[in-house]
Enzyme design. Structure first.
Site, PDB file in Angstrom:
ATOM      1  N   GLY A  36       8.480 -44.812  41.993  1.00 33.90           N
ATOM      2  CA  GLY A  36       9.089 -43.885  41.042  1.00 33.90           C
ATOM      3  C   GLY A  36       8.572 -44.114  39.639  1.00 33.90           C
TER       4      GLY A  36
ATOM      5  N   ARG B 167       7.931 -41.315  36.003  1.00 36.41           N
ATOM      6  CA  ARG B 167       8.847 -40.754  35.002  1.00 36.41           C
ATOM      7  C   ARG B 167      10.041 -41.680  34.813  1.00 36.41           C
ATOM      8  NH1 ARG B 167      13.069 -37.402  37.736  1.00 36.41           N
ATOM      9  NH2 ARG B 167      12.835 -37.731  39.981  1.00 36.41           N
TER      10      ARG B 167
ATOM     11  N   SER C  43      23.143 -48.106  41.445  1.00 39.16           N
ATOM     12  CA  SER C  43      23.949 -47.321  40.512  1.00 39.16           C
ATOM     13  C   SER C  43      25.398 -47.760  40.598  1.00 39.16           C
ATOM     14  CB  SER C  43      23.844 -45.828  40.850  1.00 39.16           C
ATOM     15  OG  SER C  43      24.809 -45.067  40.137  1.00 39.16           O
TER      16      SER C  43
ATOM     17  N   TYR D  72      24.621 -39.253  46.927  1.00 35.69           N
ATOM     18  CA  TYR D  72      24.024 -40.196  45.980  1.00 35.69           C
ATOM     19  C   TYR D  72      24.788 -41.516  46.002  1.00 35.69           C
ATOM     20  CZ  TYR D  72      21.753 -41.829  41.699  1.00 35.69           C
ATOM     21  OH  TYR D  72      21.017 -42.539  40.783  1.00 35.69           O
ATOM     22  N   ALA D  73      26.120 -41.438  45.971  1.00 38.31           N
ATOM     23  CA  ALA D  73      26.933 -42.651  45.988  1.00 38.31           C
ATOM     24  C   ALA D  73      26.727 -43.431  47.276  1.00 38.31           C
ATOM     25  CB  ALA D  73      28.406 -42.286  45.813  1.00 38.31           C
ATOM     26  N   ALA D  74      26.669 -42.736  48.405  1.00 36.76           N
ATOM     27  CA  ALA D  74      26.460 -43.410  49.684  1.00 36.76           C
ATOM     28  C   ALA D  74      25.110 -44.108  49.720  1.00 36.76           C
ATOM     29  CB  ALA D  74      26.573 -42.406  50.824  1.00 36.76           C
TER      30      ALA D  74
END
Length: 252
Positions: free
Chosen positions: A19, A22, A144, A157-159
């Site tokens: 990644g 950016r 996160s 996203y949380a998972a």
């Protein structure tokens, strides 16, 4: 940000950053380059990676491809071995932005994309990195605060980020006998990278500030230090843990 002294010396370290085209990836590339690391830069866009590489002072391999592909990750590892003789640090940072959608409305394909990039991509990168690392390597995965404190509408996203915390705990036990560490960095709300468009939402921006102990969003300058620490000898006895960098958001 430079880390000086015996424990913070990263000169010559061979570091893969996924990644890297950016956001946080670019920030990490600059920070590790400033500290003398030799880099393997990974992202889907060759053009974006070349732009990052052109701004660095040290050696950098441009390695475009998809982190969801096991053979690609293995090819990255081989390229690092061929060019630099091995890998010391593998940073699994590639991620896609959250999609705000209730579970009952979310398309399965959207769920798969987020989990495949954020979690499966991290698994495949860690797998490839661990296979070629010598004693004392470092595996770092970008997590996160949503992994431990999810918000409604951000289930996928949380998972994926919760899975990262479990991944590094299991991985740390497996690679520990070789003195390799595996850790995650759980980021809070930042005004750069994936969080930039959220920062422009006045209501959400204010809500985050009210629920953050330091009373502000994170800035780009707050990001690299945790990764530099976990990549250095200063963190040799830190493994299987998640280092939270969120200004105290998870406290309130």
């Amino acid at each position: 940000m430079r880390m000086n002294g015996r424990y913070g010396d990263l000169a010559g370290r061979r570091v893969v950053i996924t990644g890297a085209g950016r956001g946080l990836g670019r920030i990490l590339a600059s920070a590790f380059d400033e500290n003398g690391a030799r880099l393997g830069l990974v992202a889907r866009s060759a053009g974006a990676l070349q732009d990052v590489a052109d701004g660095l002072s040290g050696e950098a391999l441009v390695l475009p491809g998809d982190v969801r592909d096991a053979e690609f990750n293995e090819a990255v590892a081989k390229a690092m071995v061929d060019r630099f003789g091995g890998v010391d640090v593998w940073i699994c940072n590639a991620a896609v932005s959250p999609e705000v959608s209730p579970v009952v409305e979310m398309e399965p394909e959207s769920w798969r994309q987020i989990v495949d990039v954020n979690l499966t991509g991290a698994f495949l990168g860690a797998r490839a990195g661990a296979a070629v690392m010598g004693t004392g390597g470092r595996i770092i995965v970008t997590g996160s605060v949503l992994g431990s404190r999810p918000r409604a509408g951000l289930s996928a996203y949380a998972a994926s980020k919760s899975g990262i915390e479990a991944l590094v705990k299991a991985l740390a036990q497996e690679v520990g006998p070789r003195a390799i560490t595996a850790n995650a960095v759980a980021l809070g709300w930042f005004d750069t990278g994936l969080g930039a468009h959220w920062h422009r939402d006045a209501e959400l921006e204010g809500d985050i500030v009210r629920h953050t102990a330091l009373g502000r969003w994170g800035h780009s300058g707050d990001l690299a230090g945790a990764f530099l620490f976990l990549a250095s000898e200063a963190s040799a006895y830190v493994t299987g843990t998640t280092l939270t960098v969120d200004g105290g958001y998870s406290l309130m």
